[in-house]
Motif scaffolding. Structure first.
Motif, mmCIF file in Angstrom:
data_model
loop_
_atom_site.group_PDB
_atom_site.id
_atom_site.type_symbol
_atom_site.label_atom_id
_atom_site.label_comp_id
_atom_site.label_asym_id
_atom_site.label_seq_id
_atom_site.Cartn_x
_atom_site.Cartn_y
_atom_site.Cartn_z
ATOM 1 N N THR A 166 0.766 -1.257 0.029
ATOM 2 C CA THR A 166 0.065 -0.036 0.224
ATOM 3 C C THR A 166 0.946 1.297 0.000
ATOM 4 O O THR A 166 0.858 2.106 -0.783
ATOM 5 C CB THR A 166 -0.669 0.069 1.056
ATOM 6 O OG1 THR A 166 -1.829 -1.276 1.188
ATOM 7 C CG2 THR A 166 -1.973 1.241 1.404
ATOM 8 N N ARG B 257 2.509 9.472 -5.968
ATOM 9 C CA ARG B 257 2.867 10.728 -5.811
ATOM 10 C C ARG B 257 4.125 10.917 -6.384
ATOM 11 O O ARG B 257 4.237 12.212 -6.872
ATOM 12 C CB ARG B 257 3.083 10.844 -4.184
ATOM 13 C CG ARG B 257 3.225 12.131 -3.653
ATOM 14 C CD ARG B 257 2.219 13.099 -3.819
ATOM 15 N NE ARG B 257 2.249 14.360 -3.384
ATOM 16 C CZ ARG B 257 2.245 15.009 -2.067
ATOM 17 N NH1 ARG B 257 1.591 14.111 -1.147
ATOM 18 N NH2 ARG B 257 2.546 16.153 -1.710
ATOM 19 N N ARG C 61 1.209 4.150 -2.916
ATOM 20 C CA ARG C 61 1.003 5.554 -2.545
ATOM 21 C C ARG C 61 2.146 6.568 -3.131
ATOM 22 O O ARG C 61 2.216 7.589 -3.539
ATOM 23 C CB ARG C 61 0.823 5.789 -1.020
ATOM 24 C CG ARG C 61 -0.625 5.380 -0.683
ATOM 25 C CD ARG C 61 -0.757 5.583 0.566
ATOM 26 N NE ARG C 61 -2.174 4.917 1.141
ATOM 27 C CZ ARG C 61 -2.433 4.758 2.371
ATOM 28 N NH1 ARG C 61 -1.392 5.072 3.250
ATOM 29 N NH2 ARG C 61 -3.599 4.112 2.527
#
Length: 196
Positions: free
Chosen positions: A170, A178, A174
């Motif tokens: 996870t 980004r 992320r």
């Protein structure tokens, strides 16, 4: 929104030119170092390149190619010119020293040098993005992501960071998302797209 390059073309926008120099100077220094320019000459040569860019940037035509290609031609021309002058001076002084810098450049064609600059540009943009993204994540997110980049498996990273394997995946997703957005933003900021 005007890109940094368009803004830097305006002689009245001193802030844009300072931003342009701040963003590209380190890259120019790095490329000159990779081209084996002598350490004590790199700073002066980078200043000469920035002066050339000041003069020639308003004439950059997006329809003729990408900014990186144009920038690589400016750097390559300045480095070859500088190193050729250095070789000439050394010969005139009858102090012949093996001139590996010019030999290195002359032994490569323009496309090889351009490809080296392209590869270094990608690394440079990636590093800028990592520097900008790092403060946005707390805890082990960046450590986990960097361990992935180093080739560790999710299980190894979970063991090192004391996270679950699911959390590792996870966090990686992320941070990767980004970074992707930041790389796109930096690229849009530093380089206008080629006219098509």
């Amino acid at each position: 929104m005007h890109t940094l390059i368009r803004r830097a073309c305006n002689p009245q926008d001193e802030g844009a030119w300072r931003d342009f120099v701040e963003q590209y100077r380190r890259f120019i220094l790095y490329i000159l170092q990779e081209m084996n320019v002598a350490t004590d000459e790199i700073e002066d040569l980078s200043q000469q390149i920035l002066v050339t860019l000041t003069r020639d940037l308003p004439g950059y035509d997006r329809s003729k190619g990408r900014f990186r290609s144009w920038l690589s031609a400016v750097i390559r021309h300045a480095a070859l010119s500088h190193l050729s002058k250095q070789r000439y001076r050394k010969k005139r002084m009858a102090d012949y020293i093996e001139d590996r810098e010019v030999d290195w450049l002359n032994g490569r064609d323009a496309s090889e040098i351009t490809q080296m600059i392209e590869d270094e540009w990608a690394g440079y943009i990636g590093k800028l993005a990592m520097d900008r993204v790092r403060p946005a994540f707390r805890g082990n997110a960046m450590e986990a992501y960097e361990l992935f980049l180093d080739g560790h498996s999710a299980a190894e990273i979970a063991s090192i960071t004391k996270l679950t394997v699911s959390s590792v995946y996870t966090l990686r997703k992320r941070v990767k998302r980004r970074l992707y957005l930041e790389i796109r933003a930096i690229t849009a900021e530093l380089e206008p797209p080629a006219a098509g």
